[in-house]
Design a protein around this motif. Sequence first.
Motif, mmCIF file in Angstrom:
data_model
loop_
_atom_site.group_PDB
_atom_site.id
_atom_site.type_symbol
_atom_site.label_atom_id
_atom_site.label_comp_id
_atom_site.label_asym_id
_atom_site.label_seq_id
_atom_site.Cartn_x
_atom_site.Cartn_y
_atom_site.Cartn_z
ATOM 1 N N TYR A 273 0.467 -1.443 0.069
ATOM 2 C CA TYR A 273 -0.060 -0.463 -0.081
ATOM 3 C C TYR A 273 0.844 1.375 -0.007
ATOM 4 O O TYR A 273 0.581 2.338 -0.657
ATOM 5 C CB TYR A 273 -0.660 -0.045 1.491
ATOM 6 C CG TYR A 273 -2.266 -1.053 1.296
ATOM 7 C CD1 TYR A 273 -3.600 -0.734 0.602
ATOM 8 C CD2 TYR A 273 -2.053 -2.404 1.530
ATOM 9 C CE1 TYR A 273 -4.649 -1.694 0.833
ATOM 10 C CE2 TYR A 273 -2.214 -3.180 1.508
ATOM 11 C CZ TYR A 273 -3.772 -3.159 0.690
ATOM 12 O OH TYR A 273 -4.527 -4.232 1.449
ATOM 13 N N ALA A 274 1.719 1.620 0.763
ATOM 14 C CA ALA A 274 2.953 2.373 1.089
ATOM 15 C C ALA A 274 3.851 2.653 -0.500
ATOM 16 O O ALA A 274 3.367 4.385 -0.598
ATOM 17 C CB ALA A 274 3.611 2.276 2.292
ATOM 18 N N ARG A 275 3.716 1.981 -1.066
ATOM 19 C CA ARG A 275 4.314 2.049 -2.822
ATOM 20 C C ARG A 275 3.688 2.691 -3.538
ATOM 21 O O ARG A 275 3.931 3.626 -4.372
ATOM 22 C CB ARG A 275 4.057 0.296 -3.696
ATOM 23 C CG ARG A 275 5.970 0.069 -2.739
ATOM 24 C CD ARG A 275 6.335 -1.477 -3.762
ATOM 25 N NE ARG A 275 7.946 -1.969 -2.955
ATOM 26 C CZ ARG A 275 7.174 -3.413 -2.227
ATOM 27 N NH1 ARG A 275 5.625 -3.829 -2.001
ATOM 28 N NH2 ARG A 275 8.072 -3.657 -1.209
ATOM 29 N N LEU A 276 2.261 2.707 -3.357
ATOM 30 C CA LEU A 276 1.631 3.780 -4.174
ATOM 31 C C LEU A 276 0.786 4.728 -2.702
ATOM 32 O O LEU A 276 -0.118 5.783 -3.732
ATOM 33 C CB LEU A 276 0.256 2.420 -4.491
ATOM 34 C CG LEU A 276 0.176 2.078 -5.555
ATOM 35 C CD1 LEU A 276 -0.790 0.311 -6.592
ATOM 36 C CD2 LEU A 276 0.929 2.742 -6.530
ATOM 37 N N GLY A 277 1.268 5.272 -2.363
ATOM 38 C CA GLY A 277 1.654 6.544 -1.212
ATOM 39 C C GLY A 277 -0.005 6.189 -0.349
ATOM 40 O O GLY A 277 -0.239 7.393 -0.150
ATOM 41 N N VAL A 278 -0.150 5.255 0.110
ATOM 42 C CA VAL A 278 -0.872 4.187 1.161
ATOM 43 C C VAL A 278 -1.157 4.163 2.812
ATOM 44 O O VAL A 278 -0.780 2.928 2.137
ATOM 45 C CB VAL A 278 -2.166 4.117 0.860
ATOM 46 C CG1 VAL A 278 -3.243 3.544 1.357
ATOM 47 C CG2 VAL A 278 -3.273 5.170 -0.890
ATOM 48 N N ALA A 279 -1.144 5.250 3.463
ATOM 49 C CA ALA A 279 -0.846 4.625 4.841
ATOM 50 C C ALA A 279 -1.793 4.346 5.209
ATOM 51 O O ALA A 279 -3.355 5.214 5.419
ATOM 52 C CB ALA A 279 -0.301 5.000 5.941
ATOM 53 N N VAL A 280 -2.531 3.083 5.833
ATOM 54 C CA VAL A 280 -3.694 2.315 5.806
ATOM 55 C C VAL A 280 -4.392 2.825 6.944
ATOM 56 O O VAL A 280 -5.687 3.084 7.052
ATOM 57 C CB VAL A 280 -3.738 0.713 5.843
ATOM 58 C CG1 VAL A 280 -3.402 0.417 4.135
ATOM 59 C CG2 VAL A 280 -2.970 -0.050 7.138
ATOM 60 N N ASP A 281 -3.476 3.387 8.287
ATOM 61 C CA ASP A 281 -4.276 4.305 9.156
ATOM 62 C C ASP A 281 -4.830 5.323 8.897
ATOM 63 O O ASP A 281 -5.556 5.784 9.698
ATOM 64 C CB ASP A 281 -2.836 4.077 10.616
ATOM 65 C CG ASP A 281 -1.731 4.599 10.107
ATOM 66 O OD1 ASP A 281 -1.987 5.638 8.516
ATOM 67 O OD2 ASP A 281 -1.072 5.031 10.868
ATOM 68 N N GLN A 282 -4.368 6.263 7.687
ATOM 69 C CA GLN A 282 -4.566 7.368 7.126
ATOM 70 C C GLN A 282 -6.903 7.067 6.596
ATOM 71 O O GLN A 282 -7.185 8.098 5.707
ATOM 72 C CB GLN A 282 -4.120 7.910 6.896
ATOM 73 C CG GLN A 282 -2.592 8.117 7.530
ATOM 74 C CD GLN A 282 -3.173 9.068 8.779
ATOM 75 O OE1 GLN A 282 -4.375 9.936 8.540
ATOM 76 N NE2 GLN A 282 -2.724 8.130 10.003
ATOM 77 N N VAL A 283 -7.145 5.239 6.500
ATOM 78 C CA VAL A 283 -8.212 5.899 5.279
ATOM 79 C C VAL A 283 -9.423 5.647 5.656
ATOM 80 O O VAL A 283 -9.139 4.562 6.867
ATOM 81 C CB VAL A 283 -7.326 4.376 4.456
ATOM 82 C CG1 VAL A 283 -8.787 4.119 3.895
ATOM 83 C CG2 VAL A 283 -6.084 4.739 3.785
ATOM 84 N N ASP A 284 -10.600 5.477 6.131
ATOM 85 C CA ASP A 284 -12.114 4.909 6.461
ATOM 86 C C ASP A 284 -11.819 3.858 6.004
ATOM 87 O O ASP A 284 -12.080 3.048 7.144
ATOM 88 C CB ASP A 284 -12.366 6.028 6.080
ATOM 89 C CG ASP A 284 -12.591 7.477 6.370
ATOM 90 O OD1 ASP A 284 -12.042 7.673 7.299
ATOM 91 O OD2 ASP A 284 -13.129 8.098 5.498
ATOM 92 N N VAL A 285 -12.334 3.772 4.713
ATOM 93 C CA VAL A 285 -12.325 2.090 4.626
ATOM 94 C C VAL A 285 -10.879 0.933 3.311
ATOM 95 O O VAL A 285 -10.817 2.569 2.348
ATOM 96 C CB VAL A 285 -13.749 1.708 3.657
ATOM 97 C CG1 VAL A 285 -14.548 0.069 3.534
ATOM 98 C CG2 VAL A 285 -15.068 2.099 4.559
ATOM 99 N N VAL A 286 -11.184 0.065 3.746
ATOM 100 C CA VAL A 286 -10.359 -0.298 2.569
ATOM 101 C C VAL A 286 -10.944 -2.030 2.528
ATOM 102 O O VAL A 286 -11.599 -2.590 3.266
ATOM 103 C CB VAL A 286 -8.738 -1.251 3.180
ATOM 104 C CG1 VAL A 286 -7.726 -1.733 2.188
ATOM 105 C CG2 VAL A 286 -8.231 0.465 3.876
#
Length: 489
Positions: free
Chosen positions: A417-430
């Motif tokens: 996820y991080a490679r595409l710029g996403v920190a999952v703890d900053q996301v509402d729904v995965v």
Amino acid sequence: MPRPLRVAIGGIHIESSTFSPHLSTAHDFEVTRGDALLARYAWLSPVAAWAADVEWIPLVHARALPGGAVEPSTYDAWATEIVEKLAEAGPVDGMLLDIHGAMSVVGRDDAEGDLVTAIRAQIGPEPFISAAMDLHGNVSHVLFDNCDLLTCYRTAPHVDVWETRERAALNLVEALRREERPHKALVHVPILLPGEMTSTRDEPARSLYGRIPDVEARDGVIDAAIWVGFAWADQPRCRGAVVATGTDPTATAEAARELGERFWAARDEFTFVAPTGSMDECLDTALGAISEPTRRPFFISDSGDNPGAGGADDVTFALDRMLARPEISDGAIRAVYASLVDPEAVAHVADQPIGSPVEVRVGGRIDPRDPGPLELKGTLEAVAEDPDGGRCVSVRVGGLSVFVTSRRMQYRLLSSYARLGVAVDQVDVVVVKIGYLEPELFEASGDWRLALTPGGVDQDLVRLPYERVLRPVFPLDRDFTADLAVVTR
């Protein structure tokens, strides 16, 4: 001084859904040979004391992410190479067969049985064969008859993969040193269960698998193993199994009988590892929960198209349901969809500048079930190279990041996820194409639902068009008495 034992190592490792239209080819596999193959095994680097006087002979090992059935020419090439390298190696004392156990090959009902038969024909009846397997594999009578020792993982999610391979090798070496062919016992248990009902984090699998060390410690028992079996192949061999091996025939048979009976007795206790629902029901729950910080990020498993079990990885059903939610498409809710495999779509947008508006058709090329390919209109958010997915892109549509990959992959690691710029703890729904959450996602989740979505690994087994599995079998059939006969050799 006695001569060193000579033990060959090789195998083909994949689980294959016959309900998935995906065709697994050589391109899907990672292949190791020679020193690179030996380097996979920790007990050889440095050499463990028990393995020190063994000449380890590398053949070939091919491993792939689960997928559809394997192309026959792909399987035949590696099976032939294994047999030819055994012929070149000369006489061996044994072989470590490193396999999954749920490989399907187009046109064949028992791929691992076919492979071990070819191996046995080459090495002859005297050498011992020890198989290391996934607990989601199958144990056919052919595989059982041709192996002297069989063992499988004892955890799901699988955190004991390498421990299992070492146990299979150690059991083999110790049996060869005793110069005594092990006794073995098999009980087939007429059960078909998805892995998402059999996590060893939860009951009854936790207690069932938890009994194995005590059973294995009994006098006269070498190993005891329980296979859940593979539910997403329509083949007669697909069902639960228990195998025990030992030095005492009575203790070995009793171990298999006891575990087989306990497995069958627990059949009604197996439930999904998370609350389930349709995709829309799971979205309703997730969107209603995000105001509670402890429940974010809220994960939803798009389980029916899970590439980790053999799904095509490009069914667009769950993505379509996400895009239909105004709060996601207008950006009020931050969400991620991971992922769709579509190398054509990646190539179409990946060379554009980050931030460019893009329109691209994604998904539905392998498994075109409703709604088929979808048009994404959004912004190119990120491009990255992933060791599993190849070149990957993230397309932002409102509040939703849609990950598209060049190769089939499972977004089970936070680093992907991080490679595409996403920190999952900053996301509402995965929403992720997976079944039970792998350890990193499980730890990261605030809450979780298992969506019973359509696909080649549909969790709702009664929706699958079985024609060739042996009946009766639970849960397709419920009112019957199981034949738990113990087969001994």
